[in-house]
Motif scaffolding. Structure first.
Motif, PDB file in Angstrom:
ATOM      1  N   ARG A  61       0.848  -1.185   0.000  1.00 22.02           N
ATOM      2  CA  ARG A  61       0.000   0.000   0.000  1.00 22.02           C
ATOM      3  C   ARG A  61       0.890   1.244   0.000  1.00 22.02           C
ATOM      4  O   ARG A  61       1.914   1.276   0.675  1.00 22.02           O
ATOM      5  N   VAL A  62       0.483   2.276  -0.740  1.00 18.95           N
ATOM      6  CA  VAL A  62       1.258   3.515  -0.811  1.00 18.95           C
ATOM      7  C   VAL A  62       0.942   4.330   0.432  1.00 18.95           C
ATOM      8  O   VAL A  62      -0.210   4.642   0.706  1.00 18.95           O
ATOM      9  N   ARG A  63       1.976   4.676   1.182  1.00 18.85           N
ATOM     10  CA  ARG A  63       1.808   5.472   2.394  1.00 18.85           C
ATOM     11  C   ARG A  63       2.082   6.937   2.049  1.00 18.85           C
ATOM     12  O   ARG A  63       3.154   7.252   1.539  1.00 18.85           O
ATOM     13  N   LEU A  64       1.135   7.791   2.348  1.00 20.85           N
ATOM     14  CA  LEU A  64       1.304   9.208   2.035  1.00 20.85           C
ATOM     15  C   LEU A  64       2.066   9.960   3.121  1.00 20.85           C
ATOM     16  O   LEU A  64       2.509  11.079   2.903  1.00 20.85           O
ATOM     17  N   ARG A  82       8.879   8.642  -0.395  1.00 18.10           N
ATOM     18  CA  ARG A  82       9.104   7.513  -1.293  1.00 18.10           C
ATOM     19  C   ARG A  82      10.550   7.064  -1.209  1.00 18.10           C
ATOM     20  O   ARG A  82      11.446   7.891  -1.054  1.00 18.10           O
ATOM     21  N   PRO A  83      10.787   5.793  -1.339  1.00 21.42           N
ATOM     22  CA  PRO A  83      12.188   5.344  -1.379  1.00 21.42           C
ATOM     23  C   PRO A  83      12.858   5.827  -2.664  1.00 21.42           C
ATOM     24  O   PRO A  83      12.206   5.939  -3.703  1.00 21.42           O
TER      25      PRO A  83
END
Length: 198
Positions: A24-27, A31-32
């Protein structure tokens, strides 16, 4: 058995993943960093390095060292035993090395010149702004001096005050001698002197 497999699969999924297995994309987290094919470099550090190299290429020390290397290269490949020579008489490898050095030196010198042009442009802009401020200050001071001169024209001078005091002393002497009224001639004379002294 199937429900046990599903429960075991649900236990193994990480906390940030969905049921499909995709993370899941965490806001709330950055970003890595992605891997890039082209390497990254600091343009300022590269520019400083290019200026240093270009500065060295423009010195007499570089010419002396390059001349010594070429002389040693030619002497070695002419007088050394045939088995130890690495570049025979037409000196093709030496020509290749010199052309390679020239092909790298030209862009480095151009890069250093571009950086110097940028610095000169910034310095000229700062000089122009400084000149504008100096001109504005000079105009302001000129206006102030003109206003002071105009103001000094309306100030009583020392000679005018002295003449007025002398007239008052004469009038008081005349009054003391029995003249009760100031003569009108003295007032007219003092008024004319007032205009002339200014």
């Amino acid at each position: 058995m199937a429900p046990e497999r599903e429960s075991g699969r649900a236990e193994r999924t990480p906390a940030g993943a969905t049921a499909t297995g995709r993370p899941r994309v965490r806001l709330d987290q950055p970003r890595p960093p992605r891997r890039r094919i082209v390497p990254e470099w600091d343009p300022e550090a590269f520019g400083r390095l290019s200026e240093r190299i270009a500065r060295f290429l423009g010195t007499g020390r570089f010419i002396v060292w390059m001349t010594i290397v070429i002389i040693l290269w030619v002497v070695w490949n002419v007088s050394a035993p045939r088995d130890l020579r690495f570049d025979e008489y037409p000196f093709i490898f030496l020509t290749l090395m010199l052309s390679l050095q020239a092909s790298y030196a030209a862009p480095l010198i151009l890069l250093a010149q571009n950086r110097q042009d940028d610095r000169d442009r910034v310095n000229l802009e700062q000089d122009r702004k400084q000149n504008e401020r100096s001109m504005a200050d000079t105009e302001y001071l000129t206006r102030e001096i003109a206003a002071l001169r105009i103001g000094l024209g309306e100030v009583a001078t020392r000679d005018w005050i002295r003449s007025e005091l002398q007239d008052m002393v004469k009038e008081l002497d005349g009054r003391h001698n029995g003249h009760g009224v100031f003569p009108t001639v003295t007032a007219e004379r003092s008024h004319g002197r007032d205009v002339d002294d200014r």
